[in-house]
Design a protein around this motif. Structure first.
Motif, PDB file in Angstrom:
ATOM      1  N   CYS A 208       0.881  -1.166   0.000  1.00  0.00           N
ATOM      2  CA  CYS A 208       0.000   0.000   0.000  1.00  0.00           C
ATOM      3  C   CYS A 208       0.916   1.212   0.000  1.00  0.00           C
ATOM      4  O   CYS A 208       1.548   1.532   1.010  1.00  0.00           O
ATOM      5  CB  CYS A 208      -0.892   0.009   1.250  1.00  0.00           C
ATOM      6  N   LEU A 209       1.019   1.829  -1.166  1.00  0.00           N
ATOM      7  CA  LEU A 209       2.012   2.890  -1.361  1.00  0.00           C
ATOM      8  C   LEU A 209       1.331   4.247  -1.376  1.00  0.00           C
ATOM      9  O   LEU A 209       0.508   4.534  -2.248  1.00  0.00           O
ATOM     10  CB  LEU A 209       2.757   2.647  -2.678  1.00  0.00           C
ATOM     11  N   SER A 210       1.686   5.067  -0.395  1.00  0.00           N
ATOM     12  CA  SER A 210       1.166   6.439  -0.377  1.00  0.00           C
ATOM     13  C   SER A 210       2.318   7.341  -0.776  1.00  0.00           C
ATOM     14  O   SER A 210       3.388   6.879  -1.122  1.00  0.00           O
ATOM     15  CB  SER A 210       0.665   6.781   1.020  1.00  0.00           C
ATOM     16  N   GLY A 212       3.941   9.219   1.204  1.00  0.00           N
ATOM     17  CA  GLY A 212       4.695   9.621   2.395  1.00  0.00           C
ATOM     18  C   GLY A 212       6.088   9.026   2.480  1.00  0.00           C
ATOM     19  O   GLY A 212       6.617   8.487   1.507  1.00  0.00           O
ATOM     20  N   ILE A 213       6.647   9.128   3.668  1.00  0.00           N
ATOM     21  CA  ILE A 213       8.013   8.640   3.886  1.00  0.00           C
ATOM     22  C   ILE A 213       8.009   7.137   4.160  1.00  0.00           C
ATOM     23  O   ILE A 213       8.909   6.410   3.743  1.00  0.00           O
ATOM     24  CB  ILE A 213       8.646   9.381   5.095  1.00  0.00           C
ATOM     25  N   SER A 215       5.799   4.291   3.601  1.00  0.00           N
ATOM     26  CA  SER A 215       5.475   3.117   2.787  1.00  0.00           C
ATOM     27  C   SER A 215       6.563   2.726   1.770  1.00  0.00           C
ATOM     28  O   SER A 215       6.797   1.526   1.578  1.00  0.00           O
ATOM     29  CB  SER A 215       4.102   3.256   2.138  1.00  0.00           C
ATOM     30  N   TYR A 233      -2.162   2.364  -4.918  1.00  0.00           N
ATOM     31  CA  TYR A 233      -2.263   3.737  -4.408  1.00  0.00           C
ATOM     32  C   TYR A 233      -3.715   4.184  -4.509  1.00  0.00           C
ATOM     33  O   TYR A 233      -4.360   4.001  -5.549  1.00  0.00           O
ATOM     34  CB  TYR A 233      -1.355   4.661  -5.232  1.00  0.00           C
ATOM     35  N   MET A 293      -9.687   0.585   2.385  1.00  0.00           N
ATOM     36  CA  MET A 293      -8.437   0.500   1.610  1.00  0.00           C
ATOM     37  C   MET A 293      -7.874  -0.925   1.648  1.00  0.00           C
ATOM     38  O   MET A 293      -7.483  -1.472   0.623  1.00  0.00           O
ATOM     39  CB  MET A 293      -7.369   1.428   2.212  1.00  0.00           C
ATOM     40  N   GLY A 312       3.183   0.829   5.653  1.00  0.00           N
ATOM     41  CA  GLY A 312       4.263   1.548   6.326  1.00  0.00           C
ATOM     42  C   GLY A 312       3.885   1.930   7.751  1.00  0.00           C
ATOM     43  O   GLY A 312       4.428   2.882   8.288  1.00  0.00           O
ATOM     44  N   GLU A 313       2.974   1.203   8.339  1.00  0.00           N
ATOM     45  CA  GLU A 313       2.528   1.577   9.680  1.00  0.00           C
ATOM     46  C   GLU A 313       3.590   1.295  10.746  1.00  0.00           C
ATOM     47  O   GLU A 313       4.354   0.344  10.639  1.00  0.00           O
ATOM     48  CB  GLU A 313       1.233   0.821  10.023  1.00  0.00           C
ATOM     49  N   GLN A 317       2.332   5.709  15.825  1.00  0.00           N
ATOM     50  CA  GLN A 317       2.766   6.920  15.115  1.00  0.00           C
ATOM     51  C   GLN A 317       1.637   7.952  14.979  1.00  0.00           C
ATOM     52  O   GLN A 317       1.855   9.135  15.144  1.00  0.00           O
ATOM     53  CB  GLN A 317       3.330   6.539  13.742  1.00  0.00           C
ATOM     54  N   SER A 320      -4.413   6.206  13.710  1.00  0.00           N
ATOM     55  CA  SER A 320      -4.815   4.981  13.019  1.00  0.00           C
ATOM     56  C   SER A 320      -3.780   3.866  13.188  1.00  0.00           C
ATOM     57  O   SER A 320      -3.923   2.789  12.632  1.00  0.00           O
ATOM     58  CB  SER A 320      -5.020   5.267  11.534  1.00  0.00           C
ATOM     59  N   LYS A 346      10.429   7.294  14.065  1.00  0.00           N
ATOM     60  CA  LYS A 346      10.374   8.043  12.797  1.00  0.00           C
ATOM     61  C   LYS A 346      11.780   8.329  12.255  1.00  0.00           C
ATOM     62  O   LYS A 346      12.016   8.209  11.048  1.00  0.00           O
ATOM     63  CB  LYS A 346       9.612   9.363  13.003  1.00  0.00           C
ATOM     64  N   ASP A 368      -2.164  14.250   0.583  1.00  0.00           N
ATOM     65  CA  ASP A 368      -2.434  12.819   0.586  1.00  0.00           C
ATOM     66  C   ASP A 368      -3.943  12.671   0.806  1.00  0.00           C
ATOM     67  O   ASP A 368      -4.547  13.492   1.491  1.00  0.00           O
ATOM     68  CB  ASP A 368      -1.638  12.237   1.776  1.00  0.00           C
ATOM     69  N   CYS A 369      -4.569  11.662   0.232  1.00  0.00           N
ATOM     70  CA  CYS A 369      -6.026  11.582   0.353  1.00  0.00           C
ATOM     71  C   CYS A 369      -6.465  11.383   1.797  1.00  0.00           C
ATOM     72  O   CYS A 369      -7.568  11.743   2.174  1.00  0.00           O
ATOM     73  CB  CYS A 369      -6.605  10.503  -0.554  1.00  0.00           C
ATOM     74  N   CYS A 370      -5.582  10.833   2.618  1.00  0.00           N
ATOM     75  CA  CYS A 370      -5.972  10.617   4.011  1.00  0.00           C
ATOM     76  C   CYS A 370      -6.079  11.925   4.773  1.00  0.00           C
ATOM     77  O   CYS A 370      -6.838  12.042   5.721  1.00  0.00           O
ATOM     78  CB  CYS A 370      -4.934   9.772   4.737  1.00  0.00           C
TER      79      CYS A 370
END
Ligand code: ATP
Ligand code: MG
Length: 415
Positions: A208-210, A212-213, A215, A233, A293, A312-313, A317, A320, A346, A368-370
């Motif tokens: 699951c690629l967003s 961000g840093i 994923s 994505y 998702m 990338g959870e 952090q 969610s 991080k 980002d859509c989130c």
């Protein structure tokens, strides 16, 4: 210095019993793919616990730095040794090659009379370059024992570089490797590779690629264990822009240098997000959105033949990513969800992101859509039964919306 050969050392794959040949073949294949990106021609082959890449052509036929840079993207490689070759011969015949190699590599001054000397030079002063010779008879027919080769070459090195070098068998600054094969391989540098296992030896997974840093780093880490990856994505036009999507494509491209080609699935998530926004409690938006998702990512993963999901959870952090939230997200998945960053701070993730070359792209400021539909105070300890009840509010629309999102997914081949 012209390195005619690169000797490639690998780690874990050497101990895999009967899988060993398959692992070595996978590594040879990946080395070939990486070197195809370098100008020049190479012959890549395996021999006795090593992979060997010969440069076909003369000095200047390939760029040394490029070779190293590309080999450092190949999972499974622990060390890259630039090698100078000499014809197989007696220790006396090998010595001049070794002396030349050291003189050039370490800028040492050769005493021209070294051949006539009989091991008469003593160790140089305290601050001189410490060395040890480490020879290895890969060719067991070679008639001289390794210890004797070491002793002879060690003496000759002292003779050739008086007052500049000193033997230290415990902690030498310079370890001179002399491998006696059909030819003699001389090297002293072991440039670190990325480690891990060669791609194609451990199944495949859907990242699951967003933008961000986290994923891209997560995908890189799982691929490092030999897993090939595809990516999904979720974008939400017009709330997220084309540039945000392009950023994700760029990130996929960056990690594909390591992971090989990636099929990037771009899912239009807008209508699902709007429906959730309209019908569900706002403090539960993120968690419900994440559950949809994951449902869609799993569906695409299965279609693509992937055996797991990657996110990338990292524990704690954000809201969610609390333990309770992860329980709720996992509940919708029937295949394993790999979260390689789960215990990372991080800063550790940022360090890795910089190392793999993704950071500068990850921090570009596209939305980002989130982040568009986030509540001011999201639940941090969601209860599964409550979330499930909230989701029932979507019952009359969600099947159709999911179906549409999946059927309109765009596939972009990256890398
Ligand atoms: P990242 O830095 O990877 O964006 P993040 O810290 O922003 O992560 P979240 O937004 O909570 O964290 O996302 C957690 C994970 O969920 C991400 O690492 C990614 O795997 C996945 N994810 C989040 N948003 C998307 C998206 N738009 N498309 C695909 N996957 C996503
Ligand atoms: Mg994100």
């Amino acid at each position: 210095m012209f390195y005619k050969t690169f000797l490639i050392k690998y780690g874990e794959i050497g101990v895999k019993g009967k899988n060993r040949a398959a692992f070595e073949d996978a590594l040879v294949k990946q080395v070939k793919i990486a070197l195809a990106r370098v100008d020049g021609e190479f012959h890549v082959w395996k021999e006795q616990g090593r992979i060997i890449a010969d440069v076909l052509g003369d000095e200047g036929s390939c760029d040394y730095d490029e070779v190293i840079k590309e080999l450092q993207t190949v999972f499974g490689i622990v060390g890259i040794c630039p090698v100078v070759k000499a014809p197989l011969g007696t220790p006396e015949e090998i010595a001049p090659y070794v002396i030349d190699f050291l003189a050039e590599t370490y800028h040492l001054k050769v005493d021209e009379n070294w051949r006539e000397k009989q091991g008469e030079e003593l160790d140089g002063p305290e601050d001189s370059l410490t060395f040890k010779v480490h020879s290895r008879r890969a060719n067991k027919q070679y008639p001289v024992a390794s210890m004797d080769v070491n002793a002879y070459l060690g003496e000759k090195i002292l003779d050739a570089f008086p007052k500049q070098v000193r033997v230290d068998v415990h902690d030498p600054k310079l370890m001179l490797y002399v491998e006696l094969r059909d030819e003699v391989f001389i090297y002293s540098q072991i440039i670190p590779g990325p480690g891990g296992m060669p791609l194609g030896t451990n199944g495949s997974a859907m990242l699951c690629l967003s933008g961000g840093i986290d994923s891209p780093v997560a995908g890189w880490m799982i691929a490092k264990r030999g897993v090939t990856i595809d990516a999904t994505y979720f974008h939400a036009p017009p709330y997220t822009s084309e540039r945000a999507k392009q950023k994700v494509v760029d990130l996929a491209k960056i990690i594909s240098r390591y992971t090989g080609p990636i099929r990037l699935h771009v899912v239009n998530f807008t209508d699902i997000q709007l429906a959730i926004y309209e019908k569900c409690p706002h403090d539960e938006l993120t968690i419900i959105m994440r559950r949809y998702m994951m449902r869609i990512a799993e569906h695409i993963a299965k279609e693509d033949g992937c055996q797991g999901l990657i996110t990338g959870e990292s524990l704690g952090q954000v809201a969610s990513q609390t333990m309770q939230s992860l329980v709720c997200t996992d509940e919708v998945c029937s295949i394993p969800v790999f979260r390689p960053l789960i215990g990372f701070d991080k800063q550790d993730i940022i360090d890795l992101s910089v190392k793999i070359g993704a950071y500068d792209t990850s921090i570009l400021p596209y939305e980002d859509c989130c982040t568009i539909f986030v509540a001011k105070h999201p639940v941090t300890k969601p209860r599964l039964d409550v979330i499930k009840r909230s989701e029932t509010k979507l019952d009359d629309v969600i099947d159709e919306l999911m179906e549409k999102a999946i059927s309109t997914t765009e596939v972009i081949e990256v890398g």
